[in-house]
Motif scaffolding. Sequence first.
Motif, PDB file in Angstrom:
ATOM      1  N   LEU A 230       0.831  -1.209   0.000  1.00 12.35           N
ATOM      2  CA  LEU A 230       0.000   0.000   0.000  1.00 12.35           C
ATOM      3  C   LEU A 230       0.863   1.256   0.000  1.00 12.35           C
ATOM      4  O   LEU A 230       0.533   2.243  -0.665  1.00 12.35           O
ATOM      5  N   ARG A 231       1.976   1.229   0.698  1.00 13.30           N
ATOM      6  CA  ARG A 231       2.908   2.368   0.686  1.00 13.30           C
ATOM      7  C   ARG A 231       3.427   2.598  -0.737  1.00 13.30           C
ATOM      8  O   ARG A 231       3.476   3.722  -1.230  1.00 13.30           O
ATOM      9  N   PHE A 232       3.787   1.508  -1.424  1.00 16.40           N
ATOM     10  CA  PHE A 232       4.245   1.602  -2.804  1.00 16.40           C
ATOM     11  C   PHE A 232       3.144   2.178  -3.704  1.00 16.40           C
ATOM     12  O   PHE A 232       3.389   3.081  -4.503  1.00 16.40           O
ATOM     13  N   LEU A 233       1.927   1.659  -3.559  1.00 10.47           N
ATOM     14  CA  LEU A 233       0.824   2.137  -4.397  1.00 10.47           C
ATOM     15  C   LEU A 233       0.521   3.607  -4.141  1.00 10.47           C
ATOM     16  O   LEU A 233       0.190   4.351  -5.067  1.00 10.47           O
ATOM     17  N   ASN A 234       0.637   4.040  -2.915  1.00  6.76           N
ATOM     18  CA  ASN A 234       0.432   5.459  -2.607  1.00  6.76           C
ATOM     19  C   ASN A 234       1.494   6.324  -3.282  1.00  6.76           C
ATOM     20  O   ASN A 234       1.204   7.427  -3.744  1.00  6.76           O
TER      21      ASN A 234
ATOM     22  N   GLU B 227      10.325   9.515  -7.557  1.00  6.79           N
ATOM     23  CA  GLU B 227       9.813   9.049  -8.844  1.00  6.79           C
ATOM     24  C   GLU B 227       9.395   7.588  -8.730  1.00  6.79           C
ATOM     25  O   GLU B 227      10.078   6.771  -8.131  1.00  6.79           O
ATOM     26  N   ALA B 228       8.246   7.272  -9.303  1.00  5.97           N
ATOM     27  CA  ALA B 228       7.657   5.946  -9.175  1.00  5.97           C
ATOM     28  C   ALA B 228       7.292   5.402 -10.554  1.00  5.97           C
ATOM     29  O   ALA B 228       7.166   6.162 -11.509  1.00  5.97           O
ATOM     30  N   PRO B 229       7.099   4.088 -10.641  1.00  6.76           N
ATOM     31  CA  PRO B 229       6.652   3.505 -11.912  1.00  6.76           C
ATOM     32  C   PRO B 229       5.338   4.122 -12.378  1.00  6.76           C
ATOM     33  O   PRO B 229       4.497   4.504 -11.575  1.00  6.76           O
ATOM     34  N   ARG B 230       5.197   4.196 -13.681  1.00  6.55           N
ATOM     35  CA  ARG B 230       3.970   4.735 -14.285  1.00  6.55           C
ATOM     36  C   ARG B 230       3.111   3.565 -14.761  1.00  6.55           C
ATOM     37  O   ARG B 230       3.051   3.258 -15.939  1.00  6.55           O
TER      38      ARG B 230
ATOM     39  N   LEU C 120      -7.603  -1.871  -4.542  1.00  2.84           N
ATOM     40  CA  LEU C 120      -8.233  -1.417  -5.790  1.00  2.84           C
ATOM     41  C   LEU C 120      -8.528   0.082  -5.848  1.00  2.84           C
ATOM     42  O   LEU C 120      -8.336   0.694  -6.905  1.00  2.84           O
ATOM     43  N   PRO C 121      -8.955   0.727  -4.757  1.00  2.00           N
ATOM     44  CA  PRO C 121      -9.165   2.177  -4.857  1.00  2.00           C
ATOM     45  C   PRO C 121      -7.893   2.955  -5.205  1.00  2.00           C
ATOM     46  O   PRO C 121      -7.956   4.019  -5.818  1.00  2.00           O
ATOM     47  N   LEU C 122      -6.747   2.430  -4.830  1.00  2.00           N
ATOM     48  CA  LEU C 122      -5.482   3.091  -5.162  1.00  2.00           C
ATOM     49  C   LEU C 122      -5.068   2.831  -6.605  1.00  2.00           C
ATOM     50  O   LEU C 122      -4.461   3.683  -7.250  1.00  2.00           O
TER      51      LEU C 122
END
Length: 106
Positions: A44-48, A71-74, A94-96
């Motif tokens: 969840l931290r990664f998805l945020n 910077e994070a994956p697109r 899923l909401p993220l």
Amino acid sequence: VDLSGSKGLSAKRVSLILDYLPASVEEMKVDSVLTKGPGLPLFLRFLNRVRAQHFKEHGAEGRAEEGGVKEAPRLKSFAFAAKSLGPTEASNILPLLLPLLVNLSL
């Protein structure tokens, strides 16, 4: 990036891989190491972070913190391995993910 064969690794090790994925990554597949148990908060931290990067680039209502987003994956396409996503996990994940994707495979 296919991280669905990570059952032998700890959630922390897989999370470390997530932290170093380049921005060029657009597709990802994960298994229950990240979606259940101790891996879920790390995932969840990664998805945020991915979501913040997305909103920063697309100017969506100032949801991303200015300047503070690594910077994070697109991500555009995401898949879950078999039996890696139950109702409890789905309600958190899923909401993220949904606002970011073009393609989702459950």
